[in-house]
Design an enzyme around this catalytic site. Structure first.
Site, PDB file in Angstrom:
ATOM      1  N   ASP A   1       3.569  -6.938   6.414  1.00 58.86           N
ATOM      2  CA  ASP A   1       4.094  -5.585   6.644  1.00 58.86           C
ATOM      3  C   ASP A   1       5.621  -5.573   6.637  1.00 58.86           C
ATOM      4  OD1 ASP A   1       1.434  -5.034   6.975  1.00 58.86           O
ATOM      5  OD2 ASP A   1       1.609  -4.135   8.959  1.00 58.86           O
TER       6      ASP A   1
ATOM      7  N   SER B   1       5.147  -0.053  12.742  1.00 62.68           N
ATOM      8  CA  SER B   1       5.827  -1.085  13.534  1.00 62.68           C
ATOM      9  C   SER B   1       6.743  -1.920  12.647  1.00 62.68           C
ATOM     10  CB  SER B   1       4.818  -1.982  14.259  1.00 62.68           C
ATOM     11  OG  SER B   1       4.094  -2.767  13.353  1.00 62.68           O
TER      12      SER B   1
END
Ligand SMILES: Nc1ncnc2c1ncn2[C@@H]1O[C@H](COP(=O)(O)OP(=O)(O)OP(=O)(O)O)[C@@H](O)[C@H]1O
Ligand SMILES: C[C@@](O)(CCO)CC(=O)[O-]
Length: 388
Positions: A224, A163
């Site tokens: 992330d 993602s």
């Protein structure tokens, strides 16, 4: 100079070496990019006033298409303010915009002759795109339509940051196409970037990718998207990060158990536990129930060779990271891999670190067919540019 007619963007996946989940609650985590596993997005300019999004990896065989005019721009504050390069302030998340986009996402099928169901995963991916497009659209500089094609080496929902790499590619392509940042000049890798006083385009990409991650995850820590933007190996605490070069020298075996998880249910559960037990700094991940029997199986097999394994990412299946000792032989690694393969698990050796987001502009001809059918896009095109 005429404005570019296409961009190809790539951003890496990541592994978390330790600190996942805890990092959401302000604790330090260490993570690194995986250069060999990346998401790629080709942005092509069009002049038909339409936005076309192709998500084959998520199982959509037809494009989703929206007229640019259908988006709720009135829900967005002035773009110049939101993209202020010099501001170090976090961007406010626009809940109202996201709500407004929900029904519009489903209209993406209206122009298709065949009806295709759009499942939740696909809806989220489309919402991210429309959220960023609507927020960043700038009539003066914008392309008047675009076709966007997404491919990825990364398994979705397996803990490798698919993602975030999707979010970083989208943020970068849209910031470029809508005239907010220039194409970088440098062809050199960006892994040595000093994170203190982030350079502006990277900073902006990271901040918008964080917004995209919020559409997907609700309250992500930001680790992330930071890794997918800047690359390298980083120590990350409350949005602040620094390079931790030493970790790039470690070798790991990465095993995909191919067990997909219900991320949302798992993460919600973990958050409840953290709220109840804020004193737990580094809870054993099983104790907070993000473990899985598949992870135990990998751990048992690697332990027979005196190796230590842990889940990486949100857990509940997904990928397992095994630290490889310096003295381990290639024969031993082959044995471990075949024991894992006999259980249906796929594994490969990796090292953390490597380039963050990279760009190819329209000075290089890229055929869509070539892009969509290439096995190794990273190596196929040797002209990637990096923001410095
Ligand atoms: N190739 C892709 N094409 C389109 N959307 C993608 C792609 N890869 C990931 N996504 C988006 O990311 C979401 C998956 O995010 P999720 O956090 O569940 O998995 P992950 O990022 O792989 O795992 P982790 O966050 O544990 O590292 C999908 O719902 C989709 O919105
Ligand atoms: C589980 C988590 O710590 C990492 C997911 O890759 C969530 C986050 O940091 O946003």
């Amino acid at each position: 100079m005429s404005s570019p007619t296409h961009y190809l963007i790539s951003a890496p996946g990541k592994v978390i070496l330790f600190g996942e989940h805890a990092v959401v609650y302000g604790k330090t985590a260490i993570a690194g990019s995986i250069d060999g596993l990346r998401t790629y997005i080709l942005f092509e300019k069009s002049d038909d006033g339409l936005l076309e999004l192709n998500l084959p990896k998520l199982g959509l065989h037809l494009p989703l298409i929206w007229p640019i005019s259908a988006l709720p721009y009135s829900k967005v504050a002035a773009v110049s303010k939101a993209t202020d390069n010099n501001s170090s302030q976090e961007l406010a998340f626009n809940e109202e915009l996201l709500k407004e986009l929900k029904p519009i996402v489903l209209d993406g099928n209206a122009k298709n002759k065949d009806i295709q169901e759009i499942n939740e995963l696909q809806q989220v991916a489309a919402s991210v795109f429309l959220y960023l497009y609507t927020s960043l659209e700038d009539k003066q500089n914008s392309w008047c339509g675009m076709k966007v094609h997404v491919t990825s080496d990364l398994p979705v929902g397996a803990g490798l940051g698919s993602s975030a790499s999707y979010s970083v590619c989208l943020a970068t392509g849209l910031l470029l196409a809508l005239g907010h940042i220039p194409v970088p000049n440098s062809n050199e890798g960006n892994t040595d970037t000093s994170f203190s006083g982030y350079s502006s385009p990277m900073n902006l990409i990271n901040r918008w990718a964080f917004q995209a991650e919020k559409v997907i995850h609700g309250i992500p820590s930001g680790i992330d998207n930071a890794v997918a933007t800047y690359g390298g190996a980083v120590s990350f605490t409350k949005g602040e990060m620094e390079n931790v070069i030493g970790f790039q020298l470690l070798r790991f075996l990465l095993t995909n158990t191919k067990i997909s998880r219900d991320t949302r249910a798992q993460v919600a559960k973990v958050r409840v536990l953290y709220d109840k037990h804020p004193h737990i700094v580094d809870p054993i991940l099983e104790a907070i129930e993000v473990g899985h029997s598949s992870i135990d199986r990998v751990r048992e097999i690697t332990a027979q060779h005196s190796l230590h394994s842990k889940l990486t990412g949100a857990g509940g299946g997904g990928c397992v990271l095994t630290l490889l000792r310096d003295d381990i032989t290639s024969d031993e690694i082959t044995k471990i891999k075949s024991a894992l393969a006999s259980l249906g698990f796929e594994s490969f050796e990796t090292q953390v670190g490597g380039n963050g987001v990279s760009v190819i502009d329209s000075s290089v001809t890229i055929s869509k067919q070539e892009f969509l059918s290439s096995e190794n896009i990273q190596q196929k095109f040797s002209v990637w540019k990096h923001f410095t």
